[in-house]
Design a protein around this motif. Structure first.
Motif, PDB file in Angstrom:
ATOM      1  N   ARG A 176       0.811  -1.217   0.000  1.00 23.33           N
ATOM      2  CA  ARG A 176       0.000   0.000   0.000  1.00 23.33           C
ATOM      3  C   ARG A 176       0.846   1.269   0.000  1.00 23.33           C
ATOM      4  NH1 ARG A 176      -2.269  -1.044   6.162  1.00 23.33           N
ATOM      5  NH2 ARG A 176      -0.579   0.042   7.289  1.00 23.33           N
ATOM      6  N   LEU A 177       0.189   2.369  -0.375  1.00 19.86           N
ATOM      7  CA  LEU A 177       0.848   3.672  -0.422  1.00 19.86           C
ATOM      8  C   LEU A 177       0.932   4.319   0.952  1.00 19.86           C
ATOM      9  CD1 LEU A 177      -0.906   5.036  -3.627  1.00 19.86           C
ATOM     10  CD2 LEU A 177       1.467   4.268  -3.442  1.00 19.86           C
ATOM     11  N   ASP A 178      -0.102   4.140   1.767  1.00 15.25           N
ATOM     12  CA  ASP A 178      -0.139   4.744   3.093  1.00 15.25           C
ATOM     13  C   ASP A 178      -1.061   3.916   3.983  1.00 15.25           C
ATOM     14  OD1 ASP A 178      -2.845   5.602   2.555  1.00 15.25           O
ATOM     15  OD2 ASP A 178      -2.045   7.346   1.519  1.00 15.25           O
ATOM     16  N   ASP A 179      -1.266   4.362   5.210  1.00 12.26           N
ATOM     17  CA  ASP A 179      -2.027   3.565   6.170  1.00 12.26           C
ATOM     18  C   ASP A 179      -3.515   3.907   6.187  1.00 12.26           C
ATOM     19  OD1 ASP A 179      -1.823   6.056   7.333  1.00 12.26           O
ATOM     20  OD2 ASP A 179      -1.167   5.328   9.299  1.00 12.26           O
ATOM     21  N   ALA A 180      -3.982   4.667   5.199  1.00 13.30           N
ATOM     22  CA  ALA A 180      -5.415   4.945   5.085  1.00 13.30           C
ATOM     23  C   ALA A 180      -6.058   3.806   4.304  1.00 13.30           C
ATOM     24  CB  ALA A 180      -5.650   6.279   4.386  1.00 13.30           C
ATOM     25  N   ILE A 181      -6.763   2.926   5.001  1.00 16.35           N
ATOM     26  CA  ILE A 181      -7.277   1.708   4.390  1.00 16.35           C
ATOM     27  C   ILE A 181      -8.480   1.975   3.496  1.00 16.35           C
ATOM     28  CG2 ILE A 181      -8.196  -0.586   4.837  1.00 16.35           C
ATOM     29  CD1 ILE A 181      -5.269  -0.211   5.588  1.00 16.35           C
ATOM     30  N   ASN A 182      -9.370   2.832   3.948  1.00 10.60           N
ATOM     31  CA  ASN A 182     -10.617   3.106   3.234  1.00 10.60           C
ATOM     32  C   ASN A 182     -10.578   4.473   2.565  1.00 10.60           C
ATOM     33  OD1 ASN A 182     -11.989   0.627   4.098  1.00 10.60           O
ATOM     34  ND2 ASN A 182     -11.926   1.562   6.139  1.00 10.60           N
ATOM     35  N   THR A 229      -2.125   8.652   8.288  1.00  7.33           N
ATOM     36  CA  THR A 229      -1.243   9.182   9.323  1.00  7.33           C
ATOM     37  C   THR A 229       0.225   8.876   9.014  1.00  7.33           C
ATOM     38  OG1 THR A 229      -1.422   7.181  10.677  1.00  7.33           O
ATOM     39  CG2 THR A 229      -3.034   8.923  11.069  1.00  7.33           C
ATOM     40  N   GLU A 230       0.456   7.962   8.064  1.00  6.89           N
ATOM     41  CA  GLU A 230       1.827   7.612   7.699  1.00  6.89           C
ATOM     42  C   GLU A 230       1.916   7.393   6.192  1.00  6.89           C
ATOM     43  OE1 GLU A 230       5.385   4.392   8.717  1.00  6.89           O
ATOM     44  OE2 GLU A 230       3.476   4.321   9.799  1.00  6.89           O
ATOM     45  N   ARG A 231       2.806   8.123   5.546  1.00  3.54           N
ATOM     46  CA  ARG A 231       3.033   7.979   4.106  1.00  3.54           C
ATOM     47  C   ARG A 231       4.071   6.875   3.903  1.00  3.54           C
ATOM     48  NH1 ARG A 231       4.993  12.939   1.477  1.00  3.54           N
ATOM     49  NH2 ARG A 231       4.162  11.990  -0.429  1.00  3.54           N
ATOM     50  N   GLU A 232       3.606   5.652   3.913  1.00  6.22           N
ATOM     51  CA  GLU A 232       4.505   4.503   3.943  1.00  6.22           C
ATOM     52  C   GLU A 232       5.340   4.372   2.674  1.00  6.22           C
ATOM     53  OE1 GLU A 232       1.736   1.765   6.885  1.00  6.22           O
ATOM     54  OE2 GLU A 232       1.439   1.673   4.724  1.00  6.22           O
ATOM     55  N   MET A 233       4.740   4.562   1.501  1.00  9.09           N
ATOM     56  CA  MET A 233       5.509   4.417   0.268  1.00  9.09           C
ATOM     57  C   MET A 233       6.571   5.498   0.158  1.00  9.09           C
ATOM     58  SD  MET A 233       5.966   2.381  -2.266  1.00  9.09           S
ATOM     59  CE  MET A 233       4.453   1.407  -2.387  1.00  9.09           C
ATOM     60  N   ASN A 234       6.264   6.693   0.605  1.00 12.91           N
ATOM     61  CA  ASN A 234       7.262   7.756   0.650  1.00 12.91           C
ATOM     62  C   ASN A 234       8.481   7.302   1.436  1.00 12.91           C
ATOM     63  OD1 ASN A 234       8.370  10.128   2.473  1.00 12.91           O
ATOM     64  ND2 ASN A 234       7.673  11.093   0.580  1.00 12.91           N
ATOM     65  N   HIS A 235       8.245   6.675   2.572  1.00 10.90           N
ATOM     66  CA  HIS A 235       9.340   6.181   3.408  1.00 10.90           C
ATOM     67  C   HIS A 235      10.128   5.088   2.692  1.00 10.90           C
ATOM     68  CE1 HIS A 235      11.537   4.645   6.869  1.00 10.90           C
ATOM     69  NE2 HIS A 235      10.993   3.449   6.671  1.00 10.90           N
ATOM     70  N   HIS A 236       9.420   4.172   2.005  1.00 14.66           N
ATOM     71  CA  HIS A 236      10.111   3.084   1.300  1.00 14.66           C
ATOM     72  C   HIS A 236      10.973   3.632   0.163  1.00 14.66           C
ATOM     73  CE1 HIS A 236       7.814   0.488   3.751  1.00 14.66           C
ATOM     74  NE2 HIS A 236       6.711   0.479   3.036  1.00 14.66           N
ATOM     75  N   ILE A 237      10.471   4.622  -0.542  1.00 12.32           N
ATOM     76  CA  ILE A 237      11.255   5.225  -1.624  1.00 12.32           C
ATOM     77  C   ILE A 237      12.504   5.895  -1.062  1.00 12.32           C
ATOM     78  CG2 ILE A 237      11.264   7.053  -3.364  1.00 12.32           C
ATOM     79  CD1 ILE A 237       8.312   6.415  -3.866  1.00 12.32           C
ATOM     80  N   GLU A 238      12.353   6.620   0.031  1.00  9.76           N
ATOM     81  CA  GLU A 238      13.511   7.264   0.652  1.00  9.76           C
ATOM     82  C   GLU A 238      14.547   6.231   1.086  1.00  9.76           C
ATOM     83  OE1 GLU A 238      11.774   9.607   3.748  1.00  9.76           O
ATOM     84  OE2 GLU A 238      11.585  11.394   2.465  1.00  9.76           O
ATOM     85  N   THR A 239      14.078   5.088   1.573  1.00  3.35           N
ATOM     86  CA  THR A 239      14.994   4.010   1.963  1.00  3.35           C
ATOM     87  C   THR A 239      15.798   3.523   0.767  1.00  3.35           C
ATOM     88  OG1 THR A 239      13.547   3.303   3.767  1.00  3.35           O
ATOM     89  CG2 THR A 239      15.127   1.679   2.939  1.00  3.35           C
ATOM     90  N   LEU A 240      15.121   3.290  -0.362  1.00  8.00           N
ATOM     91  CA  LEU A 240      15.815   2.843  -1.566  1.00  8.00           C
ATOM     92  C   LEU A 240      16.822   3.871  -2.050  1.00  8.00           C
ATOM     93  CD1 LEU A 240      13.303   1.103  -4.017  1.00  8.00           C
ATOM     94  CD2 LEU A 240      15.018   0.066  -2.536  1.00  8.00           C
ATOM     95  N   LEU A 241      16.414   5.129  -2.082  1.00  9.22           N
ATOM     96  CA  LEU A 241      17.303   6.179  -2.589  1.00  9.22           C
ATOM     97  C   LEU A 241      18.514   6.378  -1.687  1.00  9.22           C
ATOM     98  CD1 LEU A 241      14.768   8.873  -3.886  1.00  9.22           C
ATOM     99  CD2 LEU A 241      15.927   7.042  -5.149  1.00  9.22           C
TER     100      LEU A 241
END
Length: 205
Positions: free
Chosen positions: A151-157, A163-175
């Motif tokens: 998922r992109l973030d923790d907003a399920i519906n 409250t958390e932009r999870e994919m943003n964090h994953h991209i930053e980790t890769l970069l």
């Protein structure tokens, strides 16, 4: 991880990880974009990462992530954010290529590219199950390999506020040159709208 036996249009379906695994090479494709150009993986070879998101125009879960995908595309110069619409426009006219072009023209969708998978072969090859279904690939010596599927973030519906932009964090980790160690968290959305008789062998919804 999947849902019920029958999945009506607006019933949520979770993504699964039974087709592509982390480290797998991204399946090749050549798809038309809303800008009139044809795109392949080679068009993104200069990027450090590629976020491919199987999405559409009409699903409320997909529409709820338009802004987040636009923001990701704007934030990262070394990452391409690419939407792929594989839905059957005959049954769902709002998912037509013309409607895709209209949404790009009016600025509703501002990804790096928005592509149409008319044959649905690409969605099947990637194991796309719902809209949106994001796949994050790392450019490993010229080959895109799956780094995260979720998922992109923790907003399920659709009406939830993230409250958390999870994919943003994953991209930053890769970069940053680091490996994503967090477990995949399935995305949720409307099911891919396969044409009758065109469902992949792995499809069990």
């Amino acid at each position: 991880m999947t849902g019920a036996q029958s999945v009506p249009d607006m019933v949520a379906l979770d993504s699964e990880d039974d087709v592509l695994q982390r480290g797998d090479e991204a399946p090749s494709f050549e798809l038309p974009g809303t800008d009139g150009e044809a795109y392949t993986l080679a068009d993104f070879a200069d990027d450090e990462a590629l976020l491919l998101v199987f999405t559409c125009n009409h699903c409320p879960y997909a529409k709820a992530k338009f802004d987040e995908l636009n923001q990701l595309a704007d934030e990262f110069d070394d990452v391409s954010v690419v939407g792929i619409n594989a839905n059957d426009p005959d049954e769902y006219p709002d998912d037509s290529f013309e409607r895709m072009q209209a949404l790009v023209t009016d600025g509703t969708i501002d990804y790096d590219a928005y592509l149409f998978d008319e044959s649905q072969d690409v969605a099947a090859a990637y194991g796309a199950r719902c809209t949106p279904d994001p796949f994050l690939f790392e450019n490993s010596d010229g080959t895109f390999r799956l780094a995260y599927h979720g998922r992109l973030d923790d907003a399920i519906n659709p009406d939830d506020e993230p409250t958390e932009r999870e994919m943003n964090h994953h991209i930053e980790t890769l970069l940053a040159g680091e490996e994503i160690t967090e477990a995949d968290k399935p995305s949720r959305g409307c099911s891919i709208k396969w044409r009758e008789g065109n469902e992949p062998q792995w499809w069990d919804a």
